[in-house]
Structure formats: structure tokens, C-alpha cells
Design a protein around this motif. Structure first.
Motif, mmCIF file in Angstrom:
data_model
loop_
_atom_site.group_PDB
_atom_site.id
_atom_site.type_symbol
_atom_site.label_atom_id
_atom_site.label_comp_id
_atom_site.label_asym_id
_atom_site.label_seq_id
_atom_site.Cartn_x
_atom_site.Cartn_y
_atom_site.Cartn_z
ATOM 1 N N ASP A 53 0.889 -1.116 -0.180
ATOM 2 C CA ASP A 53 -0.286 -0.306 -0.257
ATOM 3 C C ASP A 53 0.697 1.658 -0.174
ATOM 4 O OD1 ASP A 53 -2.387 1.364 -0.143
ATOM 5 O OD2 ASP A 53 -2.181 1.524 2.408
ATOM 6 N N GLY A 54 0.258 2.409 -1.001
ATOM 7 C CA GLY A 54 1.251 3.302 -0.697
ATOM 8 C C GLY A 54 2.538 3.912 -2.193
ATOM 9 N N ASP A 55 2.480 1.819 -2.594
ATOM 10 C CA ASP A 55 3.901 1.932 -3.381
ATOM 11 C C ASP A 55 3.607 2.352 -4.383
ATOM 12 O OD1 ASP A 55 5.836 1.026 -1.814
ATOM 13 O OD2 ASP A 55 5.556 -0.791 -2.013
ATOM 14 N N GLU A 56 4.344 2.663 -5.665
ATOM 15 C CA GLU A 56 3.794 2.816 -7.127
ATOM 16 C C GLU A 56 4.771 2.072 -7.975
ATOM 17 O OE1 GLU A 56 3.940 6.643 -9.961
ATOM 18 O OE2 GLU A 56 5.094 7.460 -8.206
ATOM 19 N N LEU A 57 3.982 1.626 -8.465
ATOM 20 C CA LEU A 57 5.081 0.685 -10.185
ATOM 21 C C LEU A 57 4.325 1.576 -11.647
ATOM 22 C CD1 LEU A 57 6.092 -1.993 -11.519
ATOM 23 C CD2 LEU A 57 3.442 -2.676 -11.190
ATOM 24 N N VAL A 73 -5.668 -5.606 -17.286
ATOM 25 C CA VAL A 73 -7.105 -4.822 -16.910
ATOM 26 C C VAL A 73 -6.917 -5.748 -15.128
ATOM 27 C CG1 VAL A 73 -9.129 -4.358 -16.719
ATOM 28 C CG2 VAL A 73 -7.527 -4.139 -18.205
ATOM 29 N N LEU A 74 -6.708 -7.209 -15.163
ATOM 30 C CA LEU A 74 -7.094 -7.852 -13.904
ATOM 31 C C LEU A 74 -6.211 -7.524 -12.602
ATOM 32 C CD1 LEU A 74 -7.627 -11.318 -15.397
ATOM 33 C CD2 LEU A 74 -9.454 -10.177 -14.314
ATOM 34 N N LEU A 75 -4.646 -7.246 -13.653
ATOM 35 C CA LEU A 75 -3.266 -6.298 -12.656
ATOM 36 C C LEU A 75 -3.712 -6.104 -12.368
ATOM 37 C CD1 LEU A 75 -0.908 -7.578 -11.530
ATOM 38 C CD2 LEU A 75 0.322 -6.405 -13.857
ATOM 39 N N MET A 76 -4.559 -4.609 -13.115
ATOM 40 C CA MET A 76 -4.364 -2.532 -12.213
ATOM 41 C C MET A 76 -5.893 -3.076 -11.609
ATOM 42 S SD MET A 76 -4.226 -0.380 -15.452
ATOM 43 C CE MET A 76 -5.280 -1.370 -16.846
ATOM 44 N N ASP A 77 -6.484 -3.943 -11.504
ATOM 45 C CA ASP A 77 -7.840 -3.881 -10.546
ATOM 46 C C ASP A 77 -7.415 -4.129 -9.268
ATOM 47 O OD1 ASP A 77 -10.640 -4.381 -8.981
ATOM 48 O OD2 ASP A 77 -10.263 -6.382 -9.944
ATOM 49 N N GLU A 78 -5.636 -5.430 -8.934
ATOM 50 C CA GLU A 78 -5.931 -6.341 -8.116
ATOM 51 C C GLU A 78 -4.950 -5.228 -7.060
ATOM 52 O OE1 GLU A 78 -1.537 -9.397 -7.073
ATOM 53 O OE2 GLU A 78 -3.074 -9.767 -8.659
ATOM 54 N N LEU A 79 -4.112 -4.110 -8.078
ATOM 55 C CA LEU A 79 -3.124 -3.008 -7.456
ATOM 56 C C LEU A 79 -4.137 -2.056 -6.704
ATOM 57 C CD1 LEU A 79 -0.856 -2.593 -10.629
ATOM 58 C CD2 LEU A 79 0.053 -3.893 -8.467
ATOM 59 N N ILE A 80 -5.240 -1.736 -7.076
ATOM 60 C CA ILE A 80 -5.753 -0.889 -7.231
ATOM 61 C C ILE A 80 -6.268 -1.431 -5.386
ATOM 62 C CG2 ILE A 80 -8.317 -0.131 -7.356
ATOM 63 C CD1 ILE A 80 -8.242 0.290 -10.264
ATOM 64 N N LYS A 81 -6.876 -2.697 -5.790
ATOM 65 C CA LYS A 81 -7.338 -3.056 -4.130
ATOM 66 C C LYS A 81 -6.213 -3.407 -3.375
ATOM 67 C CE LYS A 81 -10.709 -6.365 -6.044
ATOM 68 N NZ LYS A 81 -10.862 -7.470 -6.757
ATOM 69 N N ARG A 82 -5.153 -3.634 -3.591
ATOM 70 C CA ARG A 82 -3.776 -3.323 -3.237
ATOM 71 C C ARG A 82 -3.052 -2.258 -1.877
ATOM 72 N NH1 ARG A 82 -0.280 -7.187 -4.984
ATOM 73 N NH2 ARG A 82 1.728 -6.650 -4.242
ATOM 74 N N GLY A 83 -4.228 -0.509 -2.512
ATOM 75 C CA GLY A 83 -3.420 0.570 -2.521
ATOM 76 C C GLY A 83 -1.896 0.930 -3.323
ATOM 77 N N VAL A 84 -1.718 0.019 -3.857
ATOM 78 C CA VAL A 84 -0.255 0.477 -5.251
ATOM 79 C C VAL A 84 -1.266 1.424 -6.382
ATOM 80 C CG1 VAL A 84 1.032 -0.552 -6.459
ATOM 81 C CG2 VAL A 84 0.482 -2.339 -4.546
ATOM 82 N N GLN A 85 0.121 2.451 -6.842
ATOM 83 C CA GLN A 85 -0.628 2.864 -7.823
ATOM 84 C C GLN A 85 -0.284 2.421 -8.980
ATOM 85 O OE1 GLN A 85 0.303 7.049 -7.295
ATOM 86 N NE2 GLN A 85 -1.632 7.650 -6.284
#
Length: 102
Positions: A53-57, A73-85
Motif C-alpha cells: 500500500d502506497g507503492d507506485e509501479l 486490466v486484471l493486474l490493474m484491479d489487483e493493484l488498486i485493491k492493494r493500494g498500489v498506484q
């Protein structure tokens, strides 16, 4: 923390353009991979496991992340849920826009 990810499919291709783009945005760490998107991407998988959470890729282009649009898109959804930009520096339909997701 800002993480960059760069990938080319073969040894004959160069990571130089992606390296330069990621350096310009000030990545704290860049993970590089020479592997076809069809095969397992061990370094990307390892990087994804470390993101918090708070990291940026940051990637130069969206196709560096997924084998298909659906997978990205699935990866983006996973990152959003984890708080990763996720920041994509160049999108296929634009040469100057930047998109941040999350």
C-alpha cells in the motif's frame, strides 16, 4: 516507494529506451526482464509480491505488464485493491499523455 519495470522479449532487443524513461521519472528501483510475455515473468511476479500500500509501479507502456489487455486490466484491479498506484508513461493512442491508476 517507486518501482519501475522494464521488459523486452528477446536478447536482441534493447532495454535502453525503457531504462531512460524510468530514470526520468525517478524510480527508486528498476526491475528488468528479458523474457517473452508468453512465458513466465519471474522478475515481474517477484516485484508484484513486494509491492505494498502506497507503492507506485511505473512502466513505459501498458503492454510491458500483460500478455493481453484483459490480463493487464486484471493486474490493474489487483493493484488498486492493494493500494498500489500504477503509472503508464505512454499509452498506445497518445504520445504525450500519462495515466495514473489507483
Amino acid at each position: 516507494m517507486r518501482y519501475g519495470y522494464a521488459r523486452v522479449s528477446t536478447d536482441e532487443q534493447s532495454l535502453a529506451r525503457q531504462r531512460s524513461a524510468l530514470a526520468l521519472v525517478g524510480c527508486d528501483q528498476v526491475v528488468e526482464e528479458v523474457e517473452s510475455g508468453v512465458k513466465a515473468r519471474r522478475r515481474l511476479d517477484g516485484l508484484l509480491e513486494r509491492l505494498h500500500d502506497g507503492d507506485e509501479l511505473i512502466v513505459s507502456e501498458l503492454d510491458r505488464l500483460g500478455r493481453s489487455t484483459g490480463e493487464a486490466v486484471l493486474l490493474m484491479d489487483e493493484l488498486i485493491k492493494r493500494g498500489v498506484q500504477l503509472r503508464v508513461l505512454a499509452l498506445p493512442s497518445s504520445t504525450s499523455r500519462r495515466t495514473t491508476v489507483g
